[in-house]
Write a protein that holds these residues in place. Structure first.
Motif, PDB file in Angstrom:
ATOM      1  N   TYR A  59      39.340  54.840  22.624  1.00  0.00           N
ATOM      2  CA  TYR A  59      38.222  55.670  23.032  1.00  0.00           C
ATOM      3  C   TYR A  59      38.756  57.014  23.496  1.00  0.00           C
ATOM      4  CZ  TYR A  59      36.128  51.054  23.339  1.00  0.00           C
ATOM      5  OH  TYR A  59      35.703  49.789  23.047  1.00  0.00           O
TER       6      TYR A  59
ATOM      7  N   LYS B  21      38.741  44.230  19.807  1.00  0.00           N
ATOM      8  CA  LYS B  21      40.062  44.093  20.421  1.00  0.00           C
ATOM      9  C   LYS B  21      40.945  45.314  20.186  1.00  0.00           C
ATOM     10  CE  LYS B  21      43.705  40.897  21.185  1.00  0.00           C
ATOM     11  NZ  LYS B  21      43.688  39.660  21.882  1.00  0.00           N
TER      12      LYS B  21
ATOM     13  N   THR C  45      42.475  52.570  25.513  1.00  0.00           N
ATOM     14  CA  THR C  45      42.385  51.540  24.479  1.00  0.00           C
ATOM     15  C   THR C  45      41.635  50.360  25.067  1.00  0.00           C
ATOM     16  OG1 THR C  45      44.444  50.429  25.079  1.00  0.00           O
ATOM     17  CG2 THR C  45      44.604  52.254  23.496  1.00  0.00           C
ATOM     18  N   SER C  46      41.071  49.537  24.208  1.00  0.00           N
ATOM     19  CA  SER C  46      40.338  48.371  24.706  1.00  0.00           C
ATOM     20  C   SER C  46      41.265  47.439  25.474  1.00  0.00           C
ATOM     21  CB  SER C  46      39.639  47.643  23.561  1.00  0.00           C
ATOM     22  OG  SER C  46      40.543  47.370  22.517  1.00  0.00           O
TER      23      SER C  46
ATOM     24  N   GLY D  89      38.618  44.190  28.836  1.00  0.00           N
ATOM     25  CA  GLY D  89      38.388  44.623  27.472  1.00  0.00           C
ATOM     26  C   GLY D  89      37.117  45.436  27.326  1.00  0.00           C
ATOM     27  N   GLU D  90      36.639  46.013  28.427  1.00  0.00           N
ATOM     28  CA  GLU D  90      35.417  46.799  28.404  1.00  0.00           C
ATOM     29  C   GLU D  90      35.764  48.282  28.438  1.00  0.00           C
ATOM     30  OE1 GLU D  90      32.351  45.589  28.057  1.00  0.00           O
ATOM     31  OE2 GLU D  90      33.207  43.590  27.942  1.00  0.00           O
ATOM     32  N   PRO D  91      34.915  49.122  27.852  1.00  0.00           N
ATOM     33  CA  PRO D  91      35.147  50.557  27.903  1.00  0.00           C
ATOM     34  C   PRO D  91      34.916  51.089  29.316  1.00  0.00           C
ATOM     35  CG  PRO D  91      33.047  50.082  26.884  1.00  0.00           C
ATOM     36  CD  PRO D  91      33.743  48.762  27.102  1.00  0.00           C
TER      37      PRO D  91
ATOM     38  N   HIS E 218      41.909  47.996  29.433  1.00  0.00           N
ATOM     39  CA  HIS E 218      40.901  47.591  30.411  1.00  0.00           C
ATOM     40  C   HIS E 218      41.017  46.094  30.601  1.00  0.00           C
ATOM     41  CE1 HIS E 218      39.154  51.534  30.341  1.00  0.00           C
ATOM     42  NE2 HIS E 218      39.251  51.499  29.045  1.00  0.00           N
TER      43      HIS E 218
ATOM     44  N   PRO F 127      33.190  46.702  22.738  1.00  0.00           N
ATOM     45  CA  PRO F 127      34.442  47.078  22.087  1.00  0.00           C
ATOM     46  C   PRO F 127      35.094  45.889  21.391  1.00  0.00           C
ATOM     47  CG  PRO F 127      34.794  46.809  24.413  1.00  0.00           C
ATOM     48  CD  PRO F 127      33.312  46.656  24.175  1.00  0.00           C
TER      49      PRO F 127
ATOM     50  N   ASP G 106      40.515  48.889  19.719  1.00  0.00           N
ATOM     51  CA  ASP G 106      39.747  50.129  19.760  1.00  0.00           C
ATOM     52  C   ASP G 106      40.465  51.145  20.620  1.00  0.00           C
ATOM     53  OD1 ASP G 106      37.634  49.224  18.196  1.00  0.00           O
ATOM     54  OD2 ASP G 106      36.489  48.517  19.915  1.00  0.00           O
TER      55      ASP G 106
END
Length: 131
Positions: free
Chosen positions: A85, A81, A57-58, A64-66, A61, A79, A83
């Motif tokens: 993946y 807030k 999830t965002s 907040g990065e993939p 991280h 991304p 999300d």
């Protein structure tokens, strides 16, 4: 006329924290479910590809990065807030997912993401209702 004493308490910060926590729980449930669907549709030879499929999830991280794998991930956008993946870092995964001139496409990630939207919506709704 009697004095009326009115006090207002601002609970918006606490409400927002509860909302964010519920959203994150919903995203985790969606990620786990999407991971399961992708693994169920993954062809297996050695099991390496299937075992590598995961979600993030965002919020999981720190910045907040993939994930940084694959290297061109940044080209897919920044991304938001909330999300989730699903993917893999196995180098031959794109050839299995998209196919080649010799092998048909399996679309395990695409199908996991697109064919279960009603289930994902229900998971998020349940998470928000139980907040």
């Amino acid at each position: 006329m009697p004095d009326i004493d009115i006090k207002f308490t601002d609970n918006s910060r606490m409400t927002l924290e509860v909302f964010h926590a519920a959203c994150e729980r919903g995203l985790v449930a969606i990620g786990l479910t999407a991971e399961r669907h992708a693994k169920n549709n993954c062809p297996v030879d050695t099991g390496r590809l299937r075992g590598s499929i995961t979600y993030a999830t965002s919020a999981s991280h720190s910045a907040g990065e993939p994930p940084s794998e694959p290297p061109d991930y940044a080209t897919h956008g920044t991304p938001e807030k909330f999300d989730v993946y699903i993917g893999t870092n196995v180098e031959y995964a794109p050839y299995v997912e998209l196919g080649t001139s010799r092998n048909k496409a399996h679309h395990m990630l695409k199908r996991a993401a697109s064919e279960h939207s009603d289930e994902y919506r229900r998971l998020m709704e349940d998470s928000l209702k139980n907040a």
